[in-house]
Design a protein around this motif. Structure first.
Motif, PDB file in Angstrom:
ATOM      1  N   LEU A  62       0.554  -1.275  -0.006  1.00 30.13           N
ATOM      2  CA  LEU A  62       0.157   0.194   0.258  1.00 30.13           C
ATOM      3  C   LEU A  62       0.546   1.214   0.118  1.00 30.13           C
ATOM      4  O   LEU A  62       0.758   2.399  -0.551  1.00 30.13           O
ATOM      5  CB  LEU A  62      -1.277  -0.129   1.081  1.00 30.13           C
ATOM      6  CG  LEU A  62      -2.159  -1.014   1.275  1.00 30.13           C
ATOM      7  CD1 LEU A  62      -3.070  -0.872   2.555  1.00 30.13           C
ATOM      8  CD2 LEU A  62      -2.798  -1.127   0.086  1.00 30.13           C
ATOM      9  N   GLN A  63       1.739   1.312   0.302  1.00 32.36           N
ATOM     10  CA  GLN A  63       2.581   2.677   0.579  1.00 32.36           C
ATOM     11  C   GLN A  63       3.613   2.767  -0.916  1.00 32.36           C
ATOM     12  O   GLN A  63       3.525   4.059  -1.274  1.00 32.36           O
ATOM     13  CB  GLN A  63       4.186   2.141   1.960  1.00 32.36           C
ATOM     14  CG  GLN A  63       5.131   3.445   1.922  1.00 32.36           C
ATOM     15  CD  GLN A  63       4.261   4.546   2.591  1.00 32.36           C
ATOM     16  OE1 GLN A  63       3.914   4.587   3.018  1.00 32.36           O
ATOM     17  NE2 GLN A  63       4.546   5.736   2.248  1.00 32.36           N
ATOM     18  N   GLY A  64       3.801   1.331  -1.760  1.00 34.81           N
ATOM     19  CA  GLY A  64       4.244   1.386  -2.640  1.00 34.81           C
ATOM     20  C   GLY A  64       3.365   2.281  -3.756  1.00 34.81           C
ATOM     21  O   GLY A  64       3.171   3.071  -4.586  1.00 34.81           O
ATOM     22  N   MET A  65       1.958   1.655  -3.636  1.00 36.12           N
ATOM     23  CA  MET A  65       0.490   2.244  -4.519  1.00 36.12           C
ATOM     24  C   MET A  65       0.415   3.532  -4.320  1.00 36.12           C
ATOM     25  O   MET A  65       0.146   4.478  -4.531  1.00 36.12           O
ATOM     26  CB  MET A  65      -0.359   1.336  -3.843  1.00 36.12           C
ATOM     27  CG  MET A  65      -1.903   1.698  -4.747  1.00 36.12           C
ATOM     28  SD  MET A  65      -1.634   1.261  -6.653  1.00 36.12           S
ATOM     29  CE  MET A  65      -2.201  -0.451  -5.867  1.00 36.12           C
ATOM     30  N   ASP A  66       0.984   3.951  -2.520  1.00 36.37           N
ATOM     31  CA  ASP A  66       0.516   5.473  -2.156  1.00 36.37           C
ATOM     32  C   ASP A  66       1.778   6.416  -3.076  1.00 36.37           C
ATOM     33  O   ASP A  66       1.154   7.684  -3.445  1.00 36.37           O
ATOM     34  CB  ASP A  66       0.857   5.880  -0.763  1.00 36.37           C
ATOM     35  CG  ASP A  66      -0.077   7.117  -0.690  1.00 36.37           C
ATOM     36  OD1 ASP A  66      -1.061   7.555  -1.035  1.00 36.37           O
ATOM     37  OD2 ASP A  66       0.829   7.493   0.464  1.00 36.37           O
ATOM     38  N   ASP A  67       2.651   5.609  -2.729  1.00 35.65           N
ATOM     39  CA  ASP A  67       3.725   6.471  -3.516  1.00 35.65           C
ATOM     40  C   ASP A  67       3.636   6.704  -5.010  1.00 35.65           C
ATOM     41  O   ASP A  67       3.729   8.033  -5.636  1.00 35.65           O
ATOM     42  CB  ASP A  67       5.632   6.361  -4.012  1.00 35.65           C
ATOM     43  CG  ASP A  67       5.790   6.097  -2.094  1.00 35.65           C
ATOM     44  OD1 ASP A  67       5.385   6.520  -1.327  1.00 35.65           O
ATOM     45  OD2 ASP A  67       6.853   4.929  -1.040  1.00 35.65           O
ATOM     46  N   SER A  68       3.266   5.746  -5.631  1.00 34.76           N
ATOM     47  CA  SER A  68       3.013   6.207  -7.273  1.00 34.76           C
ATOM     48  C   SER A  68       1.844   7.097  -7.734  1.00 34.76           C
ATOM     49  O   SER A  68       1.712   7.858  -8.333  1.00 34.76           O
ATOM     50  CB  SER A  68       2.295   4.221  -7.456  1.00 34.76           C
ATOM     51  OG  SER A  68       3.216   3.663  -7.524  1.00 34.76           O
ATOM     52  N   LEU A  69       0.729   6.818  -6.474  1.00 32.72           N
ATOM     53  CA  LEU A  69      -0.361   7.545  -7.048  1.00 32.72           C
ATOM     54  C   LEU A  69       0.086   9.420  -6.582  1.00 32.72           C
ATOM     55  O   LEU A  69      -0.103  10.019  -7.473  1.00 32.72           O
ATOM     56  CB  LEU A  69      -1.559   7.106  -5.721  1.00 32.72           C
ATOM     57  CG  LEU A  69      -2.537   6.147  -6.598  1.00 32.72           C
ATOM     58  CD1 LEU A  69      -3.348   5.611  -5.124  1.00 32.72           C
ATOM     59  CD2 LEU A  69      -3.326   6.532  -7.566  1.00 32.72           C
TER      60      LEU A  69
END
Length: 147
Positions: A62-69
């Motif tokens: 989820l942290q990786g997804m948030d950084d991507s967004l």
């Protein structure tokens, strides 16, 4: 527990794709998130892909997804800003007349317009004076009468 160990399911439907977010539990009791993409193909078949993220790794995922967004949002804002600056520069260039030799554009001003209009590879229009046509017709008529 539901069918095939499903604890929770959420479906998101887009144009020709559907995404399923399934929270499942396997036989050993481990909980994981299964993300499934289902895309319709020609002929009524579906192309289906899935990934599984275990609960232990979910925070990192989820942290990786948030950084991507956040990156995507920042990039979109930067592109919009650059687009607005380019448009403003273009309008400013044509408002002051611009450097027409470099751009290869000819600037024409239409009657009744205060703003300049740029046309690339514009056709040239030859304006013939009505006065000259009338004078030529009178001269032709006078020459015919004298003969």
């Amino acid at each position: 527990m539901a069918i095939r160990g499903e604890l929770f399911t959420k479906q998101v439907t887009l144009d020709n794709r559907s995404y399923f977010f399934n929270v499942k539990q396997n036989r050993t009791g481990d909980v994981f998130l299964q993300v499934v993409e289902s895309k319709s193909k020609d002929g009524g078949d579906f192309d289906r892909h899935q990934i599984a993220i275990f609960a232990d790794d979910l925070q990192k995922f989820l942290q990786g997804m948030d950084d991507s967004l956040q990156f995507i949002e920042k990039e979109l804002k930067a592109r919009e800003k650059a687009k607005a600056e380019k448009k403003a520069a273009k309008e400013a260039k044509f408002a002051r007349g611009g450097d027409n030799a470099e751009s290869g554009k000819k600037i024409y001003r239409r009657k009744g317009e205060s703003r300049l209009v740029a046309q690339k590879n514009a056709k040239r229009v030859h304006v013939v004076s009505k006065r000259k046509n009338v004078e030529n017709e009178e001269n032709t008529a006078n020459t015919a009468d004298s003969e």
